[in-house]
Design a protein around this motif. Structure first.
Motif, PDB file in Angstrom:
ATOM      1  N   ARG A 172      30.958  49.126  43.698  1.00 41.48           N
ATOM      2  CA  ARG A 172      32.032  49.146  44.685  1.00 41.48           C
ATOM      3  C   ARG A 172      33.059  48.058  44.363  1.00 41.48           C
ATOM      4  O   ARG A 172      32.697  46.977  43.942  1.00 41.48           O
ATOM      5  CB  ARG A 172      31.488  48.889  46.086  1.00 41.48           C
ATOM      6  CG  ARG A 172      30.478  49.903  46.557  1.00 41.48           C
ATOM      7  CD  ARG A 172      29.882  49.488  47.913  1.00 41.48           C
ATOM      8  NE  ARG A 172      28.690  50.241  48.227  1.00 41.48           N
ATOM      9  CZ  ARG A 172      28.659  51.384  48.889  1.00 41.48           C
ATOM     10  NH1 ARG A 172      29.773  51.904  49.338  1.00 41.48           N
ATOM     11  NH2 ARG A 172      27.530  52.010  49.133  1.00 41.48           N
ATOM     12  N   ASP A 173      34.315  48.384  44.598  1.00 38.93           N
ATOM     13  CA  ASP A 173      35.389  47.395  44.539  1.00 38.93           C
ATOM     14  C   ASP A 173      36.528  47.860  45.433  1.00 38.93           C
ATOM     15  O   ASP A 173      36.353  48.814  46.214  1.00 38.93           O
ATOM     16  CB  ASP A 173      35.844  47.118  43.096  1.00 38.93           C
ATOM     17  CG  ASP A 173      36.470  48.323  42.402  1.00 38.93           C
ATOM     18  OD1 ASP A 173      36.938  49.270  43.076  1.00 38.93           O
ATOM     19  OD2 ASP A 173      36.501  48.327  41.157  1.00 38.93           O
ATOM     20  N   GLU A 174      37.671  47.223  45.342  1.00 39.53           N
ATOM     21  CA  GLU A 174      38.791  47.552  46.237  1.00 39.53           C
ATOM     22  C   GLU A 174      39.270  48.990  46.086  1.00 39.53           C
ATOM     23  O   GLU A 174      39.941  49.535  46.968  1.00 39.53           O
ATOM     24  CB  GLU A 174      39.964  46.569  46.041  1.00 39.53           C
ATOM     25  CG  GLU A 174      40.627  46.629  44.680  1.00 39.53           C
ATOM     26  CD  GLU A 174      39.903  45.836  43.592  1.00 39.53           C
ATOM     27  OE1 GLU A 174      40.333  45.936  42.438  1.00 39.53           O
ATOM     28  OE2 GLU A 174      38.911  45.143  43.884  1.00 39.53           O
ATOM     29  N   ARG A 175      38.934  49.665  44.974  1.00 35.77           N
ATOM     30  CA  ARG A 175      39.351  51.053  44.756  1.00 35.77           C
ATOM     31  C   ARG A 175      38.435  52.055  45.433  1.00 35.77           C
ATOM     32  O   ARG A 175      38.790  53.203  45.642  1.00 35.77           O
ATOM     33  CB  ARG A 175      39.387  51.369  43.259  1.00 35.77           C
ATOM     34  CG  ARG A 175      40.366  50.517  42.477  1.00 35.77           C
ATOM     35  CD  ARG A 175      40.147  50.680  40.999  1.00 35.77           C
ATOM     36  NE  ARG A 175      38.803  50.184  40.666  1.00 35.77           N
ATOM     37  CZ  ARG A 175      38.185  50.423  39.509  1.00 35.77           C
ATOM     38  NH1 ARG A 175      38.769  51.153  38.587  1.00 35.77           N
ATOM     39  NH2 ARG A 175      36.999  49.924  39.277  1.00 35.77           N
TER      40      ARG A 175
END
Length: 181
Positions: A20-23
């Motif tokens: 998971r990341d900001e995208r």
């Protein structure tokens, strides 16, 4: 990928590595090499199925008999379901026992349902997209099931019965004793 055992022999949960990341997120839904390494099983999945259901839709408890029996790897693409399996292998130490797990689009857990299990689910969210791989082809002549409200199994489907949406075909399924005889 992490393997989590269930109380039923040969039935287990797979927890994928979710990045998971900001995208958003990314995870591998299936990799044969990783599956074999994690589970110790060499399963040749030959059919991929998907269903879309609204809240309260109860599908199951289904299975195929004999040489057309199916193992399944199930997951939820969207929404949330209560997934239930029942061991119907007469020679199993967990024969007649059931297990349930909530599958959703947040944790991305997958359930491996071995051959010789009845399987069903009920949609708990407003809508669900349910996907599953099978190691054998669908065969109408081998199809069978167990009625959702069998007294012997006494399954908890989490929702009030008034909210259930069940097909006419599933309402005519036999009880556990008749189905496994």
């Amino acid at each position: 990928m992490e393997l989590q055992k269930t109380p039923l022999n040969d039935c287990f949960i797979l927890k994928p590595n979710v990045f998971r990341d900001e995208r958003g997120l990314f995870y591998e839904t299936y990799n044969q090499k990783v599956f074999e390494k994690t589970t110790g099983l060499n399963v040749d999945f030959v059919q991929d199925n998907q269903s879309v259901s609204s809240k309260g839709v109860l599908r199951g408890l289904h299975f195929q008999r004999g040489e057309m029996a199916q193992a399944k790897l199930v997951r939820v693409v969207k929404g949330k379901v209560l997934d239930i399996v029942v061991d119907i292998r007469k020679d199993s130490a967990t024969f007649g026992k059931s297990f349930s797990v909530v599958l959703d689009d947040v944790e991305h857990l997958q359930l491996f349902v071995p051959r010789g299990f009845a399987h069903g689910f009920i949609t708990l969210s407003e809508q669900s997209i349910f996907s599953y791989k099978c190691d054998n082809y669908y065969d109408k002549a081998s199809e069978s099931g167990i009625i959702y409200n069998d007294a012997t199994l006494a399954l908890d489907w989490y929702l009030p019965k008034e909210e259930f949406i069940i097909s006419a075909k599933d309402l005519e399924l036999p009880g556990f004793e008749e189905a496994v005889s």
